[in-house]
Design a protein around this motif. Structure first.
Motif, PDB file in Angstrom:
ATOM      1  N   VAL A   9     -22.001  36.542  32.991  1.00 51.86           N
ATOM      2  CA  VAL A   9     -20.454  36.077  32.844  1.00 51.86           C
ATOM      3  C   VAL A   9     -19.806  36.456  31.489  1.00 51.86           C
ATOM      4  N   ARG A  10     -18.613  36.332  31.458  1.00 49.66           N
ATOM      5  CA  ARG A  10     -17.792  36.482  30.283  1.00 49.66           C
ATOM      6  C   ARG A  10     -17.451  34.906  30.107  1.00 49.66           C
ATOM      7  N   ILE A  11     -18.015  34.237  28.833  1.00 49.92           N
ATOM      8  CA  ILE A  11     -17.920  33.046  28.687  1.00 49.92           C
ATOM      9  C   ILE A  11     -16.885  32.748  27.528  1.00 49.92           C
ATOM     10  N   PHE A  12     -15.729  32.013  28.180  1.00 49.48           N
ATOM     11  CA  PHE A  12     -14.857  31.266  27.078  1.00 49.48           C
ATOM     12  C   PHE A  12     -15.132  30.033  27.399  1.00 49.48           C
ATOM     13  N   ASP A  13     -15.595  29.686  26.069  1.00 45.50           N
ATOM     14  CA  ASP A  13     -16.263  28.318  25.894  1.00 45.50           C
ATOM     15  C   ASP A  13     -15.423  27.128  25.244  1.00 45.50           C
ATOM     16  N   THR A  21     -20.235  37.730  26.420  1.00 47.25           N
ATOM     17  CA  THR A  21     -21.350  37.889  27.515  1.00 47.25           C
ATOM     18  C   THR A  21     -22.385  37.076  27.521  1.00 47.25           C
ATOM     19  N   GLY A  22     -22.841  36.368  28.692  1.00 43.94           N
ATOM     20  CA  GLY A  22     -23.765  35.516  28.406  1.00 43.94           C
ATOM     21  C   GLY A  22     -24.275  34.871  29.710  1.00 43.94           C
ATOM     22  N   VAL A  34     -26.008  27.343  26.789  1.00 43.99           N
ATOM     23  CA  VAL A  34     -24.984  28.547  26.946  1.00 43.99           C
ATOM     24  C   VAL A  34     -25.722  29.656  25.969  1.00 43.99           C
ATOM     25  N   SER A  35     -25.784  30.727  26.523  1.00 47.23           N
ATOM     26  CA  SER A  35     -26.471  31.907  25.520  1.00 47.23           C
ATOM     27  C   SER A  35     -25.831  33.142  25.826  1.00 47.23           C
ATOM     28  N   LEU A 374     -15.917  16.970  27.572  1.00 46.47           N
ATOM     29  CA  LEU A 374     -15.224  17.729  28.614  1.00 46.47           C
ATOM     30  C   LEU A 374     -14.373  18.710  27.866  1.00 46.47           C
ATOM     31  N   GLY A 375     -14.136  19.808  28.627  1.00 46.18           N
ATOM     32  CA  GLY A 375     -12.978  20.706  28.157  1.00 46.18           C
ATOM     33  C   GLY A 375     -13.724  22.042  27.554  1.00 46.18           C
ATOM     34  N   LYS A 376     -15.057  21.967  27.287  1.00 46.53           N
ATOM     35  CA  LYS A 376     -15.788  23.010  26.644  1.00 46.53           C
ATOM     36  C   LYS A 376     -17.135  23.501  27.508  1.00 46.53           C
TER      37      LYS A 376
END
Ligand code: ZN
Length: 430
Positions: A9-13, A21-22, A34-35, A374-376
């Motif tokens: 997945v392409r992670i928008f943290d 990507t992680g 989250v890695s 929340l939110g991240k």
């Protein structure tokens, strides 16, 4: 509850950094890992976890709607909203609550209910699992004055059952009203500080005396409740800052003094302008008798220009502007709320990154859960997340399309799980 491992997945943290990507592991209702990985690299399996191969889809925090009215029933007038019988009305709210979750809004901040207990009952039913919906903060009715925004009674029908809002006059009536809503269990008290042209009193006028406002805030805060205000006029925004009203809805008309005040107190306030209401009322409500000529005469075109200018200035000054606002009218139907993010980019000058952060990273404090819950997408955060087919940073409008929201998870549970085949065929929008 099985653990869930999202891979590829392409992670928008939600930190403001570019997505990477992680993989992300959910255990129970929390994100526990989250890695970063190279694209296409299959991570070591986690024992017993359900593995979701995102095939490059965009994983982001669930969105937070800052100005929600579940009980507005997609009708064209306050009367048509308020006169819905209570039995149908509560069913409507339940249906709409699910629609928000379905459209990726995993948290919503109630901004007023059309009957005294609708919001409270819905929040409780979501929390105890009776119905499906986002995390929710329940609001009071709109508190107003005789003749003000939300007083929909007729001279010959003065009963409170005919009123859209709760009508008070004087400090003691205000105190009693706030205490009543606190007794019912609301999370926030909503005050209509300014008018609203569609209902008679223009948006740049103010209602309430200083002492009425001060009494409401004193009483709400003594019970630990938040205060939110409908505040379109310059003076009403100043009153929000003066009295410590945390949530300011609209904030259309500003002057330099107001902008300076908001900037100086930016950590204490949230602004949700509700641009969709102004845009659609001004230009897209002819079908319901509100032609552009009529809405221009009512002052909405002037207000829309003022609101855009105000939001541009507030954005530059670092004031938090959040999506949401008065969806639930005929020309702003529930579920189309991600339009706000498009408007933020198109009219307010936000980058797509800023717009995404306004819907995610600021959600923690907006939901009164602090900014570490929340939110991240970070270790230890609550597992509220969306898997998106596409790249909202390249095209923010993908968030308006339900079919592009491959998965919605709230509190570690899929509201909508991804179809494996669909997820696998998703290409990585670089
Ligand atoms: Zn509203």
């Amino acid at each position: 509850m099985a653990d869930v491992l999202f891979t590829n997945v392409r992670i928008f943290d939600g930190s403001g950094d570019a997505p990477f990507t992680g993989e992300l592991l959910v255990q129970g209702n929390r994100i526990v890992r989250v890695s970063r990985t190279g694209y296409g690299v299959r991570p070591p399996p986690v024992l017993g976890a359900q593995v979701i191969d995102g095939a490059g889809a965009f994983l982001m925090p669930g969105m937070v709607e800052a100005h929600t009215h579940f009980s507005w029933n997609d009708q064209p007038t306050l009367d048509a909203i308020q006169r819905m019988p209570p039995e149908e009305h509560i069913l409507w709210c339940a249906e709409v609550a699910e629609r928000y979750l379905d459209m990726g809004w995993t948290s919503c901040v109630g901004a007023a209910a059309a009957k005294p207990r609708l919001d409270v009952v819905i929040r409780n039913a979501i929390n105890n699992g009776t119905i499906v919906g986002p995390r929710y903060l329940a609001a009071s009715q709109e508190i107003t004055v005789p003749g003000g925004l939300g007083d929909t009674t007729q001279p010959h029908l003065p009963q409170s059952e005919f009123a859209f809002g709760a009508i008070v006059s004087g400090a003691e009536e205000m105190r009693k009203c706030v205490r009543m809503f606190v007794k019912y269990g609301v999370d926030s008290i909503k005050l209509n500080l300014s008018g609203e042209s569609i209902t008679g009193m223009p948006g740049d006028m103010c209602q309430f005396t200083e002492v009425e406002i001060a009494t409401a805030v004193e009483e709400a805060k003594s019970w630990g409740k938040r205060v939110a205000a409908h505040a379109r006029s310059c003076n009403s925004i100043k009153r929000c800052v003066k009295h410590g009203i945390e949530v300011i809805y609209h904030a259309s008309f500003t002057d330099t003094e107001t902008l300076d005040l908001l900037e100086a107190h930016k950590k204490e306030h949230f602004i949700a302008p509700g641009l969709a209401w102004l845009i659609n009322t001004s230009h897209h409500a002819s079908e319901w008798g509100l032609t552009p000529e009529i809405t221009r005469r009512m002052g909405y075109h002037r207000e829309l220009d003022a609101a855009i200018e105000s939001m541009q200035a507030l954005r530059k000054r670092g004031v938090r502007i959040l999506p949401g606002g008065d969806y639930g009218f005929a020309w702003t139907p529930h579920g189309t709320n991600a339009k706000d993010l498009e408007y933020f980019v198109k009219y307010v000058g936000m980058s797509t990154m800023e717009a995404l952060l306004s819907a995610t990273a600021w959600g923690g404090p907006m939901m009164r859960m602090g900014s570490d819950q929340l939110g991240k997408l970070k270790d230890g955060y609550l597992a509220d997340l969306l898997l998106v087919d596409g790249d909202p940073l390249a095209d923010i409008t993908v968030l308006q399309d339900r079919s592009r929201l491959l998965a919605v998870m709230k509190d570690g549970v899929f509201h909508r799980a991804p179809e494996a085949r669909v997820a696998r065929s998703t290409r990585w929008a670089a």
